[in-house]
Design a protein around this motif. Structure first.
Motif, PDB file in Angstrom:
ATOM      1  N   ILE A  36      71.135  -3.449  59.545  1.00  0.00           N
ATOM      2  CA  ILE A  36      71.981  -4.456  60.200  1.00  0.00           C
ATOM      3  C   ILE A  36      73.160  -3.794  60.910  1.00  0.00           C
ATOM      4  O   ILE A  36      73.477  -4.126  62.056  1.00  0.00           O
ATOM      5  N   VAL A  39      71.856  -1.867  64.058  1.00  0.00           N
ATOM      6  CA  VAL A  39      71.490  -2.775  65.155  1.00  0.00           C
ATOM      7  C   VAL A  39      72.744  -3.375  65.791  1.00  0.00           C
ATOM      8  O   VAL A  39      72.831  -3.499  67.009  1.00  0.00           O
ATOM      9  N   THR A  40      73.722  -3.720  64.972  1.00  0.00           N
ATOM     10  CA  THR A  40      74.959  -4.284  65.497  1.00  0.00           C
ATOM     11  C   THR A  40      75.702  -3.272  66.371  1.00  0.00           C
ATOM     12  O   THR A  40      76.169  -3.601  67.457  1.00  0.00           O
ATOM     13  N   LEU A  42      74.481  -0.444  67.817  1.00  0.00           N
ATOM     14  CA  LEU A  42      73.706   0.107  68.925  1.00  0.00           C
ATOM     15  C   LEU A  42      73.042  -0.953  69.790  1.00  0.00           C
ATOM     16  O   LEU A  42      72.381  -0.612  70.764  1.00  0.00           O
ATOM     17  N   GLY A  43      73.205  -2.219  69.470  1.00  0.00           N
ATOM     18  CA  GLY A  43      72.522  -3.296  70.190  1.00  0.00           C
ATOM     19  C   GLY A  43      72.760  -3.281  71.682  1.00  0.00           C
ATOM     20  O   GLY A  43      71.829  -3.341  72.476  1.00  0.00           O
ATOM     21  N   GLY A  44      74.025  -3.204  72.110  1.00  0.00           N
ATOM     22  CA  GLY A  44      74.339  -3.203  73.528  1.00  0.00           C
ATOM     23  C   GLY A  44      73.803  -1.971  74.231  1.00  0.00           C
ATOM     24  O   GLY A  44      73.275  -2.049  75.346  1.00  0.00           O
ATOM     25  N   THR A  45      73.918  -0.839  73.593  1.00  0.00           N
ATOM     26  CA  THR A  45      73.429   0.405  74.178  1.00  0.00           C
ATOM     27  C   THR A  45      71.916   0.364  74.333  1.00  0.00           C
ATOM     28  O   THR A  45      71.385   0.800  75.358  1.00  0.00           O
ATOM     29  N   LEU A  46      71.222  -0.171  73.352  1.00  0.00           N
ATOM     30  CA  LEU A  46      69.765  -0.269  73.444  1.00  0.00           C
ATOM     31  C   LEU A  46      69.344  -1.214  74.561  1.00  0.00           C
ATOM     32  O   LEU A  46      68.395  -0.944  75.289  1.00  0.00           O
ATOM     33  N   LYS A  47      70.078  -2.297  74.725  1.00  0.00           N
ATOM     34  CA  LYS A  47      69.758  -3.243  75.796  1.00  0.00           C
ATOM     35  C   LYS A  47      69.894  -2.556  77.151  1.00  0.00           C
ATOM     36  O   LYS A  47      69.024  -2.692  78.012  1.00  0.00           O
ATOM     37  N   GLU A  48      70.975  -1.821  77.352  1.00  0.00           N
ATOM     38  CA  GLU A  48      71.183  -1.095  78.607  1.00  0.00           C
ATOM     39  C   GLU A  48      70.078  -0.064  78.833  1.00  0.00           C
ATOM     40  O   GLU A  48      69.579   0.090  79.952  1.00  0.00           O
TER      41      GLU A  48
END
Length: 79
Positions: A36, A39-40, A42-48
């Motif tokens: 959790i 994901v919290t 690194l979430g934005g970085t993974l989306k980019e």
């Protein structure tokens, strides 16, 4: 009577099935917390990253998201 009590006490000390289940439960909960948090963070970085890869596959050039005056614009893909 004393022999019986000692025999039961020895069996209880040897039986660690409940302790093992508790240890596995603690391990699973700690792994869930780590997932959790990862994901919290690194979430934005993974989306980019995925948006960039998607744009590259389509043959375009990806422009990352920007923040100007408190307004965030999404990244864009241009050919």
């Amino acid at each position: 009577m004393r022999f019986r009590f000692n025999n039961i006490a020895a069996r209880v000390r040897r039986d660690q099935r409940g302790a093992t289940a508790v240890e596995y439960g603690i391990m699973v909960s700690l792994i869930a917390v780590v997932i959790i948090v990862a994901v919290t963070l690194l979430g934005g970085t993974l989306k980019e990253t995925f948006n960039s890869v998607q744009c590259s596959v389509k043959g375009g050039a990806y422009t990352a998201a920007t923040t100007t005056g408190g307004v965030t614009t999404d990244g864009s893909c241009s050919k």
